[in-house]
Write a protein that holds these residues in place. Sequence first.
Motif, PDB file in Angstrom:
ATOM      1  N   ILE A  34      -2.006  -4.286  -8.102  1.00 24.42           N
ATOM      2  CA  ILE A  34      -1.409  -3.205  -7.312  1.00 24.42           C
ATOM      3  C   ILE A  34      -2.396  -2.082  -7.020  1.00 24.42           C
ATOM      4  O   ILE A  34      -2.148  -1.245  -6.164  1.00 24.42           O
ATOM      5  N   SER A  37      -4.259  -1.645  -3.053  1.00 22.60           N
ATOM      6  CA  SER A  37      -3.310  -1.481  -1.959  1.00 22.60           C
ATOM      7  C   SER A  37      -3.585  -0.144  -1.295  1.00 22.60           C
ATOM      8  O   SER A  37      -4.064   0.793  -1.940  1.00 22.60           O
ATOM      9  N   ASN A  39      -1.155   1.517   0.195  1.00 19.97           N
ATOM     10  CA  ASN A  39       0.112   2.229   0.290  1.00 19.97           C
ATOM     11  C   ASN A  39       0.061   3.530  -0.481  1.00 19.97           C
ATOM     12  O   ASN A  39      -0.548   3.587  -1.549  1.00 19.97           O
ATOM     13  N   PHE A  41       2.521   4.755  -2.008  1.00 17.71           N
ATOM     14  CA  PHE A  41       3.426   4.684  -3.145  1.00 17.71           C
ATOM     15  C   PHE A  41       3.233   3.376  -3.880  1.00 17.71           C
ATOM     16  O   PHE A  41       2.749   2.398  -3.322  1.00 17.71           O
ATOM     17  N   LEU A  42       3.676   3.413  -5.137  1.00 26.17           N
ATOM     18  CA  LEU A  42       3.606   2.234  -5.969  1.00 26.17           C
ATOM     19  C   LEU A  42       4.714   1.291  -5.539  1.00 26.17           C
ATOM     20  O   LEU A  42       5.875   1.654  -5.577  1.00 26.17           O
ATOM     21  N   ARG A  43       4.366   0.087  -5.108  1.00 28.83           N
ATOM     22  CA  ARG A  43       5.435  -0.786  -4.612  1.00 28.83           C
ATOM     23  C   ARG A  43       5.046  -2.243  -4.815  1.00 28.83           C
ATOM     24  O   ARG A  43       3.887  -2.603  -4.694  1.00 28.83           O
ATOM     25  N   PHE A  44       6.057  -3.048  -5.095  1.00 27.25           N
ATOM     26  CA  PHE A  44       5.847  -4.492  -5.215  1.00 27.25           C
ATOM     27  C   PHE A  44       6.452  -5.213  -4.040  1.00 27.25           C
ATOM     28  O   PHE A  44       7.530  -4.852  -3.598  1.00 27.25           O
TER      29      PHE A  44
ATOM     30  N   ARG B 120      11.661   1.617 -10.251  1.00 25.68           N
ATOM     31  CA  ARG B 120      12.629   1.343  -9.170  1.00 25.68           C
ATOM     32  C   ARG B 120      12.085   0.334  -8.180  1.00 25.68           C
ATOM     33  O   ARG B 120      12.795  -0.558  -7.725  1.00 25.68           O
ATOM     34  N   GLU B 121      10.825   0.510  -7.812  1.00 23.13           N
ATOM     35  CA  GLU B 121      10.216  -0.436  -6.884  1.00 23.13           C
ATOM     36  C   GLU B 121       9.170  -1.262  -7.616  1.00 23.13           C
ATOM     37  O   GLU B 121       8.169  -1.666  -7.042  1.00 23.13           O
ATOM     38  N   ASN B 125      12.280  -5.387 -10.446  1.00 21.17           N
ATOM     39  CA  ASN B 125      13.243  -5.135  -9.380  1.00 21.17           C
ATOM     40  C   ASN B 125      12.881  -5.893  -8.118  1.00 21.17           C
ATOM     41  O   ASN B 125      13.762  -6.409  -7.415  1.00 21.17           O
ATOM     42  N   ALA B 126      11.578  -5.974  -7.806  1.00 20.69           N
ATOM     43  CA  ALA B 126      11.150  -6.723  -6.623  1.00 20.69           C
ATOM     44  C   ALA B 126      11.552  -8.185  -6.744  1.00 20.69           C
ATOM     45  O   ALA B 126      12.041  -8.788  -5.792  1.00 20.69           O
TER      46      ALA B 126
END
Lengths: 267, 281
Positions: A34, A37, A39, A41-44, B120-121, B125-126
């Motif tokens: 991660i 990336s 992005n 924001f932290l996102r999966f 949350r993300e 959850n993903a």
Amino acid sequence: MNKKPFNLSKFLLIGYFIVIILYLTFPIFIVIPISFSNNPFLRFPPSNLGVLWYETYFGDSGWVEATLLSLKVGLIACVVSTVVGTLAVLVLERQWLRSKTLLTYFITSPIIVPHIFISLGMFIFAIRLGIDDNAITLAFAHATIAFPFVFLIVGASHRQLDPTYERAARVLGAGPVRAFFSAAFPSLLPGIVAAAVFSFFVSFDELIIAEFMMSGQQTLPMRIWADLKLEMRPTIAAVSSILIVASIIGMGAAEILRRRSVNISNS
Amino acid sequence: MSTKKKIRSTWLLWPALFMLVAFFLIPTLDILRASVYDPEFTTKHFTKLFSSNVYLDVLWRTIRLSCIVALICAVIAYPISYFIVQRPRKQQIFFLFLVFIPLWMSVLIRSYAWMVVLGREGLINAILIGLGFTDAPVKMLFTTGAVYVAMVQILLPIQIVTCYSAMTEIDLDLMRAARILGAKPWQAIRRVFLPLSLDGTVTGAIIVFMLSMGFFITPALVGGRKDIMMANLIEFQVNQLNWGFAAAISIVLLIGTVLCVIIIKRLSKILTGRLVGGGNA
């Protein structure tokens, strides 16, 4: 092996082992993908692959300064704790002292006391002497936390030494100091290096003492801590990934070195 | 052994003693003094601590959480150590290496990793949403459960290593002997291996317990507002410049830890006694 009636439980045990190893290691390595990336924001799953957060880290003077301060404190703490701990081993492992048990307890006691307790004590002590907010004081505080570990690690490899070599050197006419350095020290060295690497990371990763003591400058853990409490920006993922790789290389090398020394002394 | 007497250089110990006195002993005395002098002798910090349910609740919660974490670690680690110790020597080294990997990372980064996984993300959850198990993200981060999951992961390697080293001391031929004498595999484990390995498990659990009692980073990062522990309370008071009160809390934390360790040791002795007794019957 395969024909034992134990087979099913052995199979279950292997499965259980794999699950637990994944639980132990997986969360750490998930940080690395991660970090690549772009992005905000932290996102999966990570999308928009790139090295934006590494650029942010290396381009931000605050992050770089924090890293340099942590390196400096870590190196001083590492040298001080390694020297002091090794010297203590040389006294307590090789000489007969009436108070040996008591002294060993005293030296290892900082490990047992809750970290927050020592941190608060060091902080009040430093404030009283007016030596707080000082990298050298912090390094010595960290060295005090780290050297009991040095004492244990080097002490363990000292117990594996074969005293005959040193005795032979003495018989062949070497003085006690020379006999030690030529016959015992080389086999002790890998253990000392492993202890040094370990104590460096004890200091490099330490947060609470630094958080209490330093008001003007920030160490790397302090900077990470401050950022984490505000928002979870992926800069920390980039920093963490660098630290994860650095820890694995550093500690892995030290571990291999220590293992090799054990093998040499056994053969 | 004769070389040992020849060098009498106890002065080599002085740097260690100096550092311990300056950065450990005197600071400890400083805490004691700060807790009862403000600036004149006073017991107001301790009175405040023991008169309010808020602080006692945090103490009780810290003790309970540390006990449960130590227990979970002990239960998870036992079969793992047993598994490693039964492997050939070369494999043992490799498996221990795997267990050691997380131990090299800072607690800060390991807690952060859990924020990434549980957020949350985050990863879980993903996956849950991707597989269609749930539409909205499940709240996992900032819960007590997250504190347990993260703290067990952080402390488990220490328990495994302690338990493993104790098990390496056990002569596995004793198990074989029990099997030859007609014991079933599980009987051999329960009556021979378990009583002999329990000491190491208890030692590991005590170390995990003591470390948990002082935990600060993990509950603050992955726990909710209700999950603060004694260490977080101390840090909060220091930031409020209430050093005297922070000192009083620290002393209660230290004494509480020591008392609990004594109790755990006593209980484990009774338990071991029962197990060995059961083996004789």
